[in-house]
Write a protein that holds these residues in place. Structure first.
Motif, PDB file in Angstrom:
ATOM      1  N   ILE A 250       0.838  -1.204   0.000  1.00  0.00           N
ATOM      2  CA  ILE A 250       0.000   0.000   0.000  1.00  0.00           C
ATOM      3  C   ILE A 250       0.871   1.250   0.000  1.00  0.00           C
ATOM      4  N   GLU A 251       1.941   1.236   0.813  1.00  0.00           N
ATOM      5  CA  GLU A 251       2.850   2.381   0.858  1.00  0.00           C
ATOM      6  C   GLU A 251       3.547   2.576  -0.485  1.00  0.00           C
ATOM      7  N   ARG A 252       3.976   1.486  -1.124  1.00  0.00           N
ATOM      8  CA  ARG A 252       4.662   1.609  -2.408  1.00  0.00           C
ATOM      9  C   ARG A 252       3.719   2.133  -3.497  1.00  0.00           C
ATOM     10  N   ILE A 253       2.509   1.634  -3.496  1.00  0.00           N
ATOM     11  CA  ILE A 253       1.528   2.121  -4.474  1.00  0.00           C
ATOM     12  C   ILE A 253       1.235   3.601  -4.237  1.00  0.00           C
ATOM     13  N   GLY A 254       1.111   3.989  -2.981  1.00  0.00           N
ATOM     14  CA  GLY A 254       0.870   5.396  -2.669  1.00  0.00           C
ATOM     15  C   GLY A 254       2.009   6.289  -3.111  1.00  0.00           C
ATOM     16  N   ARG A 255       3.251   5.823  -2.962  1.00  0.00           N
ATOM     17  CA  ARG A 255       4.388   6.631  -3.394  1.00  0.00           C
ATOM     18  C   ARG A 255       4.428   6.797  -4.912  1.00  0.00           C
ATOM     19  N   VAL A 256       4.006   5.747  -5.638  1.00  0.00           N
ATOM     20  CA  VAL A 256       3.957   5.870  -7.097  1.00  0.00           C
ATOM     21  C   VAL A 256       2.921   6.913  -7.510  1.00  0.00           C
ATOM     22  N   HIS A 257       1.748   6.872  -6.910  1.00  0.00           N
ATOM     23  CA  HIS A 257       0.723   7.874  -7.215  1.00  0.00           C
ATOM     24  C   HIS A 257       1.202   9.279  -6.827  1.00  0.00           C
ATOM     25  N   GLU A 258       1.920   9.384  -5.726  1.00  0.00           N
ATOM     26  CA  GLU A 258       2.445  10.686  -5.311  1.00  0.00           C
ATOM     27  C   GLU A 258       3.483  11.195  -6.308  1.00  0.00           C
ATOM     28  N   ASN A 259       4.309  10.302  -6.835  1.00  0.00           N
ATOM     29  CA  ASN A 259       5.285  10.712  -7.841  1.00  0.00           C
ATOM     30  C   ASN A 259       4.598  11.202  -9.110  1.00  0.00           C
ATOM     31  N   ILE A 260       3.524  10.516  -9.502  1.00  0.00           N
ATOM     32  CA  ILE A 260       2.780  10.950 -10.685  1.00  0.00           C
ATOM     33  C   ILE A 260       2.229  12.358 -10.472  1.00  0.00           C
ATOM     34  N   ALA A 261       1.663  12.606  -9.303  1.00  0.00           N
ATOM     35  CA  ALA A 261       1.117  13.932  -9.008  1.00  0.00           C
ATOM     36  C   ALA A 261       2.211  14.988  -8.974  1.00  0.00           C
ATOM     37  N   ASN A 262       3.391  14.654  -8.451  1.00  0.00           N
ATOM     38  CA  ASN A 262       4.487  15.611  -8.406  1.00  0.00           C
ATOM     39  C   ASN A 262       5.004  15.926  -9.800  1.00  0.00           C
ATOM     40  N   TYR A 263       5.146  14.912 -10.654  1.00  0.00           N
ATOM     41  CA  TYR A 263       5.567  15.148 -12.035  1.00  0.00           C
ATOM     42  C   TYR A 263       4.590  16.070 -12.754  1.00  0.00           C
ATOM     43  N   ARG A 264       3.293  15.806 -12.570  1.00  0.00           N
ATOM     44  CA  ARG A 264       2.269  16.611 -13.236  1.00  0.00           C
ATOM     45  C   ARG A 264       2.325  18.061 -12.761  1.00  0.00           C
ATOM     46  N   LEU A 265       2.414  18.253 -11.447  1.00  0.00           N
ATOM     47  CA  LEU A 265       2.406  19.604 -10.909  1.00  0.00           C
ATOM     48  C   LEU A 265       3.653  20.378 -11.321  1.00  0.00           C
ATOM     49  N   ASP A 266       4.814  19.728 -11.315  1.00  0.00           N
ATOM     50  CA  ASP A 266       6.046  20.395 -11.728  1.00  0.00           C
ATOM     51  C   ASP A 266       5.972  20.814 -13.194  1.00  0.00           C
ATOM     52  N   TRP A 267       5.464  19.924 -14.051  1.00  0.00           N
ATOM     53  CA  TRP A 267       5.358  20.251 -15.472  1.00  0.00           C
ATOM     54  C   TRP A 267       4.386  21.401 -15.703  1.00  0.00           C
ATOM     55  N   GLN A 268       3.280  21.432 -14.971  1.00  0.00           N
ATOM     56  CA  GLN A 268       2.304  22.496 -15.151  1.00  0.00           C
ATOM     57  C   GLN A 268       2.836  23.842 -14.677  1.00  0.00           C
ATOM     58  N   PHE A 269       3.599  23.860 -13.600  1.00  0.00           N
ATOM     59  CA  PHE A 269       4.182  25.121 -13.147  1.00  0.00           C
ATOM     60  C   PHE A 269       5.182  25.658 -14.172  1.00  0.00           C
ATOM     61  N   LYS A 270       5.994  24.788 -14.756  1.00  0.00           N
ATOM     62  CA  LYS A 270       6.947  25.225 -15.777  1.00  0.00           C
ATOM     63  C   LYS A 270       6.222  25.754 -17.006  1.00  0.00           C
ATOM     64  N   LEU A 271       5.130  25.094 -17.397  1.00  0.00           N
ATOM     65  CA  LEU A 271       4.352  25.569 -18.535  1.00  0.00           C
ATOM     66  C   LEU A 271       3.703  26.920 -18.227  1.00  0.00           C
ATOM     67  N   ALA A 272       3.208  27.116 -17.021  1.00  0.00           N
ATOM     68  CA  ALA A 272       2.592  28.395 -16.649  1.00  0.00           C
ATOM     69  C   ALA A 272       3.613  29.525 -16.699  1.00  0.00           C
ATOM     70  N   HIS A 273       4.807  29.291 -16.205  1.00  0.00           N
ATOM     71  CA  HIS A 273       5.848  30.327 -16.286  1.00  0.00           C
ATOM     72  C   HIS A 273       6.227  30.588 -17.741  1.00  0.00           C
ATOM     73  N   HIS A 274       6.236  29.547 -18.563  1.00  0.00           N
ATOM     74  CA  HIS A 274       6.535  29.718 -19.983  1.00  0.00           C
ATOM     75  C   HIS A 274       5.505  30.622 -20.653  1.00  0.00           C
ATOM     76  N   LEU A 275       4.235  30.467 -20.316  1.00  0.00           N
ATOM     77  CA  LEU A 275       3.193  31.316 -20.889  1.00  0.00           C
ATOM     78  C   LEU A 275       3.294  32.745 -20.371  1.00  0.00           C
ATOM     79  N   CYS A 276       3.599  32.901 -19.081  1.00  0.00           N
ATOM     80  CA  CYS A 276       3.703  34.246 -18.511  1.00  0.00           C
ATOM     81  C   CYS A 276       4.906  35.004 -19.063  1.00  0.00           C
ATOM     82  N   ASP A 277       5.927  34.294 -19.522  1.00  0.00           N
ATOM     83  CA  ASP A 277       7.060  34.961 -20.161  1.00  0.00           C
ATOM     84  C   ASP A 277       6.677  35.592 -21.489  1.00  0.00           C
ATOM     85  N   ARG A 278       5.613  35.120 -22.112  1.00  0.00           N
ATOM     86  CA  ARG A 278       5.243  35.552 -23.449  1.00  0.00           C
ATOM     87  C   ARG A 278       3.966  36.371 -23.504  1.00  0.00           C
TER      88      ARG A 278
END
Length: 412
Positions: A250-278
């Motif tokens: 259960i802990e390992r499965i939870g960590r995988v889901h947490e990693n997916i959420a972290n990857y998604r959030l990091d990518w979205q923040f970088k994309l938002a800054h990319h749009l605000c630059d332009r």
């Protein structure tokens, strides 16, 4: 008043971790009792006057008051006199649990969520200290009431001029975290609509398309780790529920889901800054992504996180960077020509916009983004021609972070 929330990792010892786990379990029991008390009172008013159901009835006196927030807080104080487990938890922590119950019922009455449900074992993930002082953080440790000094990883400094007001302790599969609620008595001016205007059209074929013609492919965060999740969940099926090996999986499965959420959030923040630059002005559609997530493409919608990006990440980054952000009416944005305004009927399979009136040919999503930009500019009282004539300072790209400068000047 400016409020910020900073997240930091903490490292409690075994005794402190057991204590916090006991607190979470006590908070869960108090939460379920408060929800059950309100549910029983409501159900007791549903039965008919001349008939009873075949299963059960809730017999509560007719003059019994509704167990609202203040009534349950008062009952909690009386329950502490006979229950030693409640005394072990900080008093304000349990009071905040009553506030969470009341907020859940308020959201239900406002038809924003469903009827509050009971929390299963392990579903209570956090508790709050609503009153804290800045002296709680001393070097690389934080002092939590009734818990003691806990090592903290201050990976970024707390900004000057902000006072610590509250601390939320959160348990995740990767460890323990604290959310520091910081407040500063400053006034932030409204962001004026100036600069290059940008319309955004979000979707699944492309995560977003801009009015400038840029199209960003949809990342598939879940698909990258789907095989690993499938393997872990297949192994979990053969374990005895509640055993040590079951809990480890259960802990390992939870960590995988947490990693997916972290990857998604990091990518979205970088994309938002990319749009605000332009851009200096950003417009998006006012969509209800909860309805879209219930369709046959719900899994793909949730994996993309469109609602998180449009409603949380992008507005925050725009405010932080001093970019004007607004939503427009989404009705018919894909059926309108951005050049002449004519109605061009298209089915979902038609991915190219071809206007028979003006001869405009472009990708469907780009045309929709341009329609969104035009609608947003009309709301703020501007047009694309006025931008081209120089009424709006399009030469401001790339923008400077004026909002941060104003805040920093006010703090100093």
């Amino acid at each position: 008043m400016l409020v910020l929330t900073y997240s930091y990792r903490i490292y409690p010892d075994l005794e402190q971790e057991l204590q916090m786990l006991n607190w979470l379990e006590t908070c869960r029991q108090v939460y379920n009792y408060a929800v059950g008390e309100r549910k029983d009172w409501i159900d007791s008013r549903k039965c008919s006057v001349n008939a009873c159901t075949l299963q059960k009835e809730y017999i509560i006196p007719a003059n019994a008051p509704y167990p609202d927030y203040y009534h349950q807080k008062k009952a909690l104080t009386e329950a502490k006199k006979t229950n030693p487990e409640l005394k072990a938890v900080h008093s304000q922590v349990l009071q905040d649990v009553m506030g969470r119950v009341d907020a859940a019922f308020v959201a239900f009455h406002q038809k924003r969520t469903g009827f509050p449900r009971f929390k299963k074992f392990g579903r209570m993930r956090s508790f709050l200290f609503p009153q804290m002082k800045g002296e709680a953080i001393d070097g690389n440790s934080i002092k939590l009431p009734k818990i003691g000094q806990v090592p903290i990883n201050l990976h970024r400094p707390i900004p000057e001029g902000f006072d610590l007001k509250a601390v939320r302790v959160v348990r995740k599969h990767s460890g323990w975290y604290v959310m520091l609620i910081l407040k500063a008595n400053v006034d932030i001016p409204d962001i004026p609509p100036e600069g290059h205007a940008l319309g955004l059209d979000v979707g699944l074929e492309y995560f977003l398309s801009t009015s400038d013609g840029e199209q960003v492919s949809r990342p598939r965060f879940f698909n990258k780790l789907h095989r690993k999740l499938k393997s872990l969940q297949r192994r979990l099926k053969g374990k005895q529920k509640g055993s040590k090996n079951w809990l480890k999986l259960i802990e390992r499965i939870g960590r995988v889901h947490e990693n997916i959420a972290n990857y998604r959030l990091d990518w979205q923040f970088k994309l938002a800054h990319h749009l605000c630059d332009r851009a200096g002005i950003i417009f998006v559609e006012d969509l209800d992504f909860r309805t879209l997530a219930k369709g046959f493409l719900g899994k793909q919608m949730i994996d993309a996180g469109l609602g998180q990006f449009v409603n949380i990440v992008l507005p925050w980054v725009c405010w932080k960077r001093g970019v004007y952000y607004s939503k427009v009416n989404p009705r018919g944005t894909s059926q309108e020509c951005p050049e002449c305004g004519a109605q061009v009927r298209k089915e979902l399979k038609d991915r190219i916009h071809h206007c028979s009136e003006c001869g405009s040919i472009k990708p469907r999503d780009v045309a929709s983004a341009q329609v969104i930009r035009n609608r947003g500019l009309s709301v703020v009282g501007l047009t694309a021609d006025e931008i081209a004539c120089g009424r709006v300072r399009s030469e401001a790209l790339p923008r400077q972070d004026r909002t941060k400068q104003v805040v920093a000047g006010a703090i100093r």
